[in-house]
Design a protein around this motif. Structure first.
Motif, short mmCIF file in Angstrom:
data_model
loop_
_atom_site.label_atom_id
_atom_site.label_comp_id
_atom_site.label_asym_id
_atom_site.label_seq_id
_atom_site.Cartn_x
_atom_site.Cartn_y
_atom_site.Cartn_z
N UNK A 287 -4.11 -12.31 12.93
CA UNK A 287 -3.88 -10.97 12.40
C UNK A 287 -3.95 -10.97 10.88
N UNK A 288 -4.38 -9.83 10.33
CA UNK A 288 -4.42 -9.67 8.88
C UNK A 288 -3.41 -8.59 8.48
N UNK A 289 -2.70 -8.83 7.40
CA UNK A 289 -1.72 -7.87 6.87
C UNK A 289 -2.22 -7.41 5.51
N UNK A 290 -2.30 -6.10 5.33
CA UNK A 290 -2.93 -5.56 4.12
C UNK A 290 -2.07 -4.48 3.49
N UNK A 291 -1.96 -4.54 2.16
CA UNK A 291 -1.32 -3.47 1.38
C UNK A 291 -2.30 -3.02 0.32
N UNK A 292 -2.41 -1.70 0.14
CA UNK A 292 -3.24 -1.15 -0.94
C UNK A 292 -2.38 -0.23 -1.78
N UNK A 293 -2.66 -0.18 -3.06
CA UNK A 293 -1.88 0.69 -3.94
C UNK A 293 -2.70 1.17 -5.13
N UNK A 295 -2.12 3.44 -9.03
CA UNK A 295 -1.06 3.80 -9.97
C UNK A 295 -0.51 5.21 -9.82
N UNK A 296 -1.26 6.13 -9.22
CA UNK A 296 -0.80 7.51 -9.06
C UNK A 296 0.05 7.64 -7.80
N UNK A 297 1.22 8.22 -7.94
CA UNK A 297 2.14 8.37 -6.80
C UNK A 297 1.58 9.28 -5.71
N UNK A 298 0.62 10.13 -6.07
CA UNK A 298 0.02 11.03 -5.07
C UNK A 298 -1.01 10.30 -4.21
N UNK A 299 -1.35 9.07 -4.59
CA UNK A 299 -2.28 8.28 -3.78
C UNK A 299 -3.74 8.43 -4.14
N UNK A 300 -4.04 9.23 -5.18
CA UNK A 300 -5.42 9.40 -5.62
C UNK A 300 -5.49 9.08 -7.11
N UNK A 304 -10.28 7.18 -6.44
CA UNK A 304 -9.98 6.23 -5.38
C UNK A 304 -8.73 6.68 -4.62
N UNK A 305 -8.94 7.07 -3.35
CA UNK A 305 -7.82 7.52 -2.52
C UNK A 305 -7.33 6.33 -1.69
N UNK A 352 -17.58 1.56 -6.18
CA UNK A 352 -18.32 2.81 -6.11
C UNK A 352 -17.46 3.99 -6.59
N UNK A 353 -16.23 4.07 -6.12
CA UNK A 353 -15.36 5.20 -6.45
C UNK A 353 -14.92 5.17 -7.92
#
Length: 357
Positions: A287-293, A295-300, A304-305, A352-353
């Motif tokens: 299994x792979x465990x992934x976190x993405x983040x 800097x914007x608290x709104x997620x965009x 990059x969303x 790209x984004x």
């Protein structure tokens, strides 16, 4: 039945009264009045008293006498409310019934088991071989129930308890990784085992410090994983920034420790102010465990969303992710063999984004 009442009264007090019982060849159940759970040390004393009587090889005597004569015997046990025939059968352990009848008021009889009973009995306590209390529980308000086994059933229960105890002793010599697996298995097996209650309590007390040892080891590993994940990801982030990138992707070696993966992502956002994706693999489960983040608290952030980015990476891993919160999103993939493809896709998508931004 009388020996049960005698021993419980001796240990718990004279308020104890028999409320019912079932006696089988190698198993018995005894209900009695008592307002609270019987403590482990009290159970130990009861068990010891019975086993002492078994080892003492006391003769069991039975004789039919008139009900009036029987009732005069000091300490005679009878079930409250029970209607007895006349004449009635008196059963006594360790003392002849005729001796009890000769001096019915003798205080000494209080220390002997004597009862009114029409059931069958052994002829000597040694025939019981051994006695083991298997459980003690409440069955109604103010009424407790003891279940016990005798003879070969008791010997088997004691043998199993000793075997489990030895396993605990052996487990204490294992290293932290092996100990964690062993302790979890041992605890559940001990809880379910049909072994003497007293021995079960003793074994649980032996397991407790091992469980504490496992907790400490787990806490230490968790702290080490967090530091390891943060160090590796921060180094990647610094390299990315020096290359003019506004994101970084990091593969850390913390297995299924999702908390460490998350902490690494959070620290990069806080300290470096760039987007980040952190991977870790549980090789055993593939299994792979992934976190993405971002800097914007709104997620965009800069086009990059965060959830969209994570979904792209999870595609090859056959993974799923949550909705994300405060600029962070997490996911899991069930096919870690495609990790390299997932990292390449995450890289391409972010490039790209964020190009020209």
């Amino acid at each position: 039945q009388s020996p049960h009442l005698n021993m419980t009264q001796e240990v718990l007090g004279n308020h104890v009264d028999q409320k019912g019982s079932i006696v089988l060849p190698e198993k018995l159940r005894y209900d009695f009045s008592h307002g609270k759970p019987v403590q482990p040390e009290e159970l130990r004393r009861i068990e010891d008293i019975v086993n002492y009587q078994i080892k003492a090889e006391l003769a069991v005597f039975a004789q039919e006498v008139s009900l009036a004569e029987a009732k005069r015997i000091k300490g005679l046990r009878a079930v409250f409310g029970e209607v007895y025939p006349d004449p009635v059968r008196v059963v006594a352990i360790g003392k002849k019934v005729e001796d009890l009848l000769q001096e019915p008021d003798n205080e000494e009889w209080l220390s002997y088991s004597a009862e009114l009973c029409g059931g069958t009995h052994i002829s000597n306590t040694k025939e019981a071989k051994a006695f083991a209390l298997i459980s003690e529980e409440a069955i109604a308000k103010g009424i407790r129930r003891m279940t016990a086994v005798t003879a070969d059933g008791a010997l088997e229960a004691i043998k199993l308890a000793r075997s489990l105890k030895q396993e605990v002793i052996d487990a204490s010599k294992l290293d932290a990784t092996e100990l964690e697996k062993k302790v979890a298995s041992l605890r559940s097996r001990v809880d379910a085992a049909p072994i003497p209650t007293v021995m079960k309590n003793d074994i649980r007390q032996m397991i407790s410090p091992l469980q504490e040892e496992v907790r400490k080891a787990q806490k230490k590993v968790a702290e080490q994983n967090i530091q390891k994940a943060i160090k590796a990801t921060i180094e990647n982030a610094e390299a990315a920034v020096s290359d003019g990138k506004s994101f970084c992707i990091s593969l850390v070696d913390v297995g299924p420790d999702a908390a460490a993966v998350r902490e690494a992502a959070v620290k990069v956002i806080q300290q470096k102010g760039i987007s980040v994706m952190v991977f870790s693999v549980d090789k055993t489960a593939n299994k792979a465990f992934v976190y993405a983040g971002v800097p914007d608290k709104e997620g965009l952030w800069k086009g990059l969303e965060v959830v969209e980015w994570l979904k792209v990476a999870l595609g090859p891993l056959q993974g799923k992710c949550g909705k994300g919160k405060a600029g962070l999103a997490q996911g899991q993939g069930i096919d870690a063999s495609k990790l390299e493809e997932a990292i390449d896709l995450a890289n391409s998508f972010a490039s790209l984004k964020l190009s020209g931004r």
